[in-house]
Scaffold this active site. Structure first.
Site, PDB file in Angstrom:
ATOM      1  N   ALA A 144      33.055  47.924 -42.172  1.00  0.00           N
ATOM      2  CA  ALA A 144      32.914  46.469 -42.015  1.00  0.00           C
ATOM      3  C   ALA A 144      32.872  46.126 -40.530  1.00  0.00           C
ATOM      4  O   ALA A 144      33.756  46.533 -39.777  1.00  0.00           O
ATOM      5  CB  ALA A 144      34.060  45.722 -42.693  1.00  0.00           C
ATOM      6  N   HIS A 168      33.815  37.787 -26.619  1.00  0.00           N
ATOM      7  CA  HIS A 168      34.877  38.781 -26.857  1.00  0.00           C
ATOM      8  C   HIS A 168      35.643  39.080 -25.569  1.00  0.00           C
ATOM      9  O   HIS A 168      35.147  38.830 -24.466  1.00  0.00           O
ATOM     10  CB  HIS A 168      34.296  40.077 -27.416  1.00  0.00           C
ATOM     11  N   LYS A 196      35.746  44.966 -24.584  1.00  0.00           N
ATOM     12  CA  LYS A 196      34.853  45.363 -25.674  1.00  0.00           C
ATOM     13  C   LYS A 196      33.676  46.155 -25.119  1.00  0.00           C
ATOM     14  O   LYS A 196      33.014  45.718 -24.177  1.00  0.00           O
ATOM     15  CB  LYS A 196      34.363  44.129 -26.429  1.00  0.00           C
TER      16      LYS A 196
HETATM   17  N1  NAD Z   1      35.649  45.577 -37.796  1.00  0.00           N
HETATM   18  C1  NAD Z   1      36.479  44.690 -37.208  1.00  0.00           C
HETATM   19  O1  NAD Z   1      36.975  43.736 -37.840  1.00  0.00           O
HETATM   20  C2  NAD Z   1      36.829  44.892 -35.755  1.00  0.00           C
HETATM   21  C3  NAD Z   1      37.736  44.050 -35.114  1.00  0.00           C
HETATM   22  C4  NAD Z   1      38.074  44.313 -33.787  1.00  0.00           C
HETATM   23  C5  NAD Z   1      37.511  45.397 -33.143  1.00  0.00           C
HETATM   24  N2  NAD Z   1      36.609  46.186 -33.802  1.00  0.00           N
HETATM   25  C6  NAD Z   1      36.035  47.409 -33.195  1.00  0.00           C
HETATM   26  O2  NAD Z   1      37.040  48.415 -33.245  1.00  0.00           O
HETATM   27  C7  NAD Z   1      36.794  49.367 -32.192  1.00  0.00           C
HETATM   28  C8  NAD Z   1      38.088  49.595 -31.413  1.00  0.00           C
HETATM   29  O3  NAD Z   1      38.438  48.411 -30.722  1.00  0.00           O
HETATM   30  P1  NAD Z   1      39.741  48.345 -29.817  1.00  0.00           P
HETATM   31  O4  NAD Z   1      39.718  47.025 -29.138  1.00  0.00           O
HETATM   32  O5  NAD Z   1      40.929  48.755 -30.620  1.00  0.00           O
HETATM   33  O6  NAD Z   1      39.410  49.501 -28.760  1.00  0.00           O
HETATM   34  P2  NAD Z   1      40.440  50.314 -27.826  1.00  0.00           P
HETATM   35  O7  NAD Z   1      39.616  50.857 -26.700  1.00  0.00           O
HETATM   36  O8  NAD Z   1      41.646  49.494 -27.537  1.00  0.00           O
HETATM   37  O9  NAD Z   1      40.940  51.541 -28.757  1.00  0.00           O
HETATM   38  C9  NAD Z   1      40.121  52.631 -29.101  1.00  0.00           C
HETATM   39  C10 NAD Z   1      41.028  53.857 -29.198  1.00  0.00           C
HETATM   40  O10 NAD Z   1      40.264  54.935 -29.796  1.00  0.00           O
HETATM   41  C11 NAD Z   1      40.681  56.124 -29.174  1.00  0.00           C
HETATM   42  N3  NAD Z   1      39.693  57.164 -29.437  1.00  0.00           N
HETATM   43  C12 NAD Z   1      38.547  57.439 -28.749  1.00  0.00           C
HETATM   44  N4  NAD Z   1      37.900  58.479 -29.327  1.00  0.00           N
HETATM   45  C13 NAD Z   1      38.631  58.862 -30.404  1.00  0.00           C
HETATM   46  C14 NAD Z   1      38.474  59.875 -31.398  1.00  0.00           C
HETATM   47  N5  NAD Z   1      37.416  60.698 -31.403  1.00  0.00           N
HETATM   48  N6  NAD Z   1      39.421  59.982 -32.380  1.00  0.00           N
HETATM   49  C15 NAD Z   1      40.492  59.156 -32.396  1.00  0.00           C
HETATM   50  N7  NAD Z   1      40.696  58.171 -31.462  1.00  0.00           N
HETATM   51  C16 NAD Z   1      39.766  58.029 -30.486  1.00  0.00           C
HETATM   52  C17 NAD Z   1      40.862  55.750 -27.719  1.00  0.00           C
HETATM   53  O11 NAD Z   1      41.671  56.689 -27.019  1.00  0.00           O
HETATM   54  C18 NAD Z   1      41.519  54.371 -27.852  1.00  0.00           C
HETATM   55  O12 NAD Z   1      42.943  54.464 -27.868  1.00  0.00           O
HETATM   56  C19 NAD Z   1      35.645  48.795 -31.366  1.00  0.00           C
HETATM   57  O13 NAD Z   1      34.437  49.403 -31.790  1.00  0.00           O
HETATM   58  C20 NAD Z   1      35.644  47.322 -31.743  1.00  0.00           C
HETATM   59  O14 NAD Z   1      34.372  46.720 -31.598  1.00  0.00           O
HETATM   60  C21 NAD Z   1      36.264  45.953 -35.082  1.00  0.00           C
END
Ligand code: NAD
Length: 223
Positions: A107, A137, A141
């Site tokens: 999603a 955002h 992001k």
């Molecule tokens: N679908 C939704 O409702 C929704 C809502 C908010 C954010 N998002 C998306 O979620 C994602 C994460 O956002 P965020 O703000 O938490 O980012 P963030 O950068 O705070 O966190 C991402 C984390 O993933 C880790 N990571 C990187 N590669 C990895 C791997 N191979 N395995 C495990 N962990 C790994 C990083 O070390 C980091 O801690 C983004 O793509 C964002 O657009 C989606």
């Protein structure tokens, strides 16, 4: 647990991130779920090393990691709930055959208000001449346009340009502005806190194992 079933074992990929930390807290607070693993390079834990502990993995990582993580989950027979945006879900769809070992649910936005915004925008686009999307955002992001904006545009009639704003102080916001002769209509959604996504994430965690097809994209399919 009141119904006698063992709690569902949930792993979180990206557990050290902004969303991952919120998901860990939400899973820990749910009676029917248990937080089985926190995977994140920032914690020194690889997803592959903890898959054996999990029945479902929630992925909020990075665009370049999401596809490989989903593949690894399915190969291990672990269902995946993916919230990461900015990756090619079609690439995964082509790989998942009828003999798939586990389901994938994706999603671009787990907030109920955002799902409704997309639905109303699609409906309004049938009736008004043109539309544009402004998505706003937080400065951290990585992808632009947002997955939510891209999905909204895909659901609407016509070509819908997307404008992306990245600023400190924002969380996740979107305006769909529709224009026609002498009038405009603005549909706006604001996530002011990451807890807005958690009911949708937990719904997907509970339902991903019983999907009749995979991958399924969009929270609207679970509502
Ligand atoms: N679908 C939704 O409702 C929704 C809502 C908010 C954010 N998002 C998306 O979620 C994602 C994460 O956002 P965020 O703000 O938490 O980012 P963030 O950068 O705070 O966190 C991402 C984390 O993933 C880790 N990571 C990187 N590669 C990895 C791997 N191979 N395995 C495990 N962990 C790994 C990083 O070390 C980091 O801690 C983004 O793509 C964002 O657009 C989606």
């Amino acid at each position: 647990m009141t119904d006698g079933r063992a709690p569902l074992r949930v792993g979180v990929a990206g557990a050290a991130g902004r969303m991952g930390q919120a998901v860990c807290a939400a899973v820990e607070a749910a009676d029917d779920l248990v937080l089985a693993a926190r995977a994140d390079p920032a914690l020194g834990v690889e997803l592959g090393d903890v898959l054996g502990d999990c029945e479902v993995v929630v992925d909020f990582t990075r665009p370049e990691a999401a596809l490989d993580n989903a593949r690894a989950c399915v190969r291990a027979g672990v269902h995946a709930v993916v919230g990461t945006t900015g990756w090619d879900v079609d690439a995964l769809g082509d790989e998942l055959g009828a003999d798939r070992r586990a389901n994938v649910f994706v999603a671009p936005n787990f907030a109920i208000g955002a799902v409704l915004m997309m639905r109303f925008a699609a409906e309004a686009s049938h009736h008004m001449a043109r539309a544009e999307i402004v998505e706003l955002h937080h400065a951290g992001k990585l992808d632009a346009p947002s997955g939510t904006a891209a999905r909204t545009a895909a659901l609407m009639d016509g070509d819908v340009p997307i404008h992306s704003v990245r600023l400190p102080g924002l969380v996740a916001h979107q305006e769909v502005i529709l224009g026609d002769v002498g009038q405009t209509l603005t549909i706006r959604h604001d996530s002011t806190d990451r807890t807005s996504f958690m009911p949708g994430v937990l719904l997907a965690v509970r339902r991903v194992g019983s999907l009749d097809r995979s991958p399924v994209v969009g929270l609207e399919h679970l509502l």
